[in-house]
Design an enzyme around this catalytic site. Structure first.
Site, mmCIF file in Angstrom:
data_model
loop_
_atom_site.group_PDB
_atom_site.id
_atom_site.type_symbol
_atom_site.label_atom_id
_atom_site.label_comp_id
_atom_site.label_asym_id
_atom_site.label_seq_id
_atom_site.Cartn_x
_atom_site.Cartn_y
_atom_site.Cartn_z
ATOM 1 N N HIS A 139 24.215 0.639 10.607
ATOM 2 C CA HIS A 139 25.446 1.410 10.766
ATOM 3 C C HIS A 139 26.220 0.919 11.982
ATOM 4 O O HIS A 139 25.638 0.391 12.925
ATOM 5 C CB HIS A 139 25.111 2.896 10.918
ATOM 6 C CG HIS A 139 24.283 3.424 9.791
ATOM 7 N ND1 HIS A 139 24.838 3.864 8.610
ATOM 8 C CD2 HIS A 139 22.939 3.537 9.642
ATOM 9 C CE1 HIS A 139 23.874 4.240 7.794
ATOM 10 N NE2 HIS A 139 22.714 4.049 8.389
ATOM 11 N N SER B 109 -0.079 -3.361 13.427
ATOM 12 C CA SER B 109 0.242 -1.976 13.071
ATOM 13 C C SER B 109 1.161 -1.365 14.109
ATOM 14 O O SER B 109 0.993 -1.565 15.315
ATOM 15 C CB SER B 109 -1.042 -1.143 12.999
ATOM 16 O OG SER B 109 -1.836 -1.577 11.932
ATOM 17 N N LYS C 271 13.712 -8.839 15.787
ATOM 18 C CA LYS C 271 14.246 -10.204 15.765
ATOM 19 C C LYS C 271 13.331 -11.076 14.909
ATOM 20 O O LYS C 271 12.227 -10.664 14.535
ATOM 21 C CB LYS C 271 14.366 -10.772 17.179
ATOM 22 C CG LYS C 271 13.031 -10.973 17.876
ATOM 23 C CD LYS C 271 13.205 -11.556 19.260
ATOM 24 C CE LYS C 271 11.848 -11.881 19.877
ATOM 25 N NZ LYS C 271 11.987 -12.527 21.170
ATOM 26 N N ASN D 5 0.829 -1.194 0.000
ATOM 27 C CA ASN D 5 0.000 0.000 0.000
ATOM 28 C C ASN D 5 0.877 1.263 0.000
ATOM 29 O O ASN D 5 2.091 1.189 -0.102
ATOM 30 C CB ASN D 5 -0.946 -0.041 1.203
ATOM 31 C CG ASN D 5 -2.299 0.549 0.887
ATOM 32 O OD1 ASN D 5 -2.386 1.586 0.238
ATOM 33 N ND2 ASN D 5 -3.357 -0.115 1.337
ATOM 34 N N GLY E 217 0.005 -1.461 9.088
ATOM 35 C CA GLY E 217 0.424 -0.087 8.847
ATOM 36 C C GLY E 217 1.451 0.433 9.838
ATOM 37 O O GLY E 217 1.373 0.165 11.031
#
Length: 190
Positions: free
Chosen positions: A113, A158, A164, A83, A140
């Site tokens: 990083h 959502s 993990k 979506n 979402g």
């Protein structure tokens, strides 16, 4: 090894490398065309996605706006849907199985990083692959972090932050995500 080979191997690499920079630029050009293509022009959008991704099933659809880094490191199975405002940072391989749905504003992030601030300041980074099994639904604003593998039939609530890996047939949610419930076979067939 080239910086691209290092990136795909999960080693430290410099994303500012001229080859990687050129690949990202080409991807941005392809994304501009995809995101500017009318939502009702399914055939063209599918063709553009098949050109962008490393591999796809026959049926797939992504709403605009969609963003990724390279595109070629993304592999989706049959009957894939994402979506609005999906972001897939594909510095490592992203593999998504058949019959998967991604809700609005979901992020799949392979890039990461160094924790050491001096090393991080050099601009070096690394990436870990993400694998999502068949029949998964990601709710979402969920975030899937580097190195995560989700089994088959997983539902991500959502807003979840998945840090993990999880096996098959579970609903996960929260920050960090944890198992909310197991999915029974009868629920899978509903």
């Amino acid at each position: 090894m080239t910086e691209q080979e290092k990136m795909l191997a999960g080693d430290l690499y410099f994303p500012s490398d001229k080859v990687l920079t050129a690949l990202r630029k080409q991807c941005r050009i392809q994304l501009d065309e995809l995101n500017a293509t009318c939502q009702s022009d399914h055939k063209k959008r599918t063709r553009l996605l098949k050109q962008l991704f490393g591999s796809t099933g026959k049926r797939l659809y992504i709403e605009s706006s969609f963003k990724c880094d390279y595109g070629e490191n993304i592999h989706v199975g049959e009957n894939f849907f994402a979506n609005f405002n999906c972001v897939i940072l594909d510095a490592a391989k992203v593999t998504i199985g058949d019959n998967c749905m991604i809700a609005p504003q979901v992020g799949l992030y392979t890039a990461t990083h160094p924790l050491d601030p001096v090393q991080r300041a050099t601009g070096i980074e690394f990436a870990k692959p993400i694998t999502i099994g068949d029949n998964c639904w990601i709710g979402g604003m969920a975030v899937i972090n580097p190195g995560v593998t989700l089994g088959d039939n997983v539902v991500v609530a959502s807003g979840a932050v998945v840090t993990k890996s999880f096996g098959d047939n579970v609903v996960i949610g929260g920050n960090p995500a944890k198992v909310i419930k197991e999915i029974e076979q009868a629920e899978q067939n509903v």
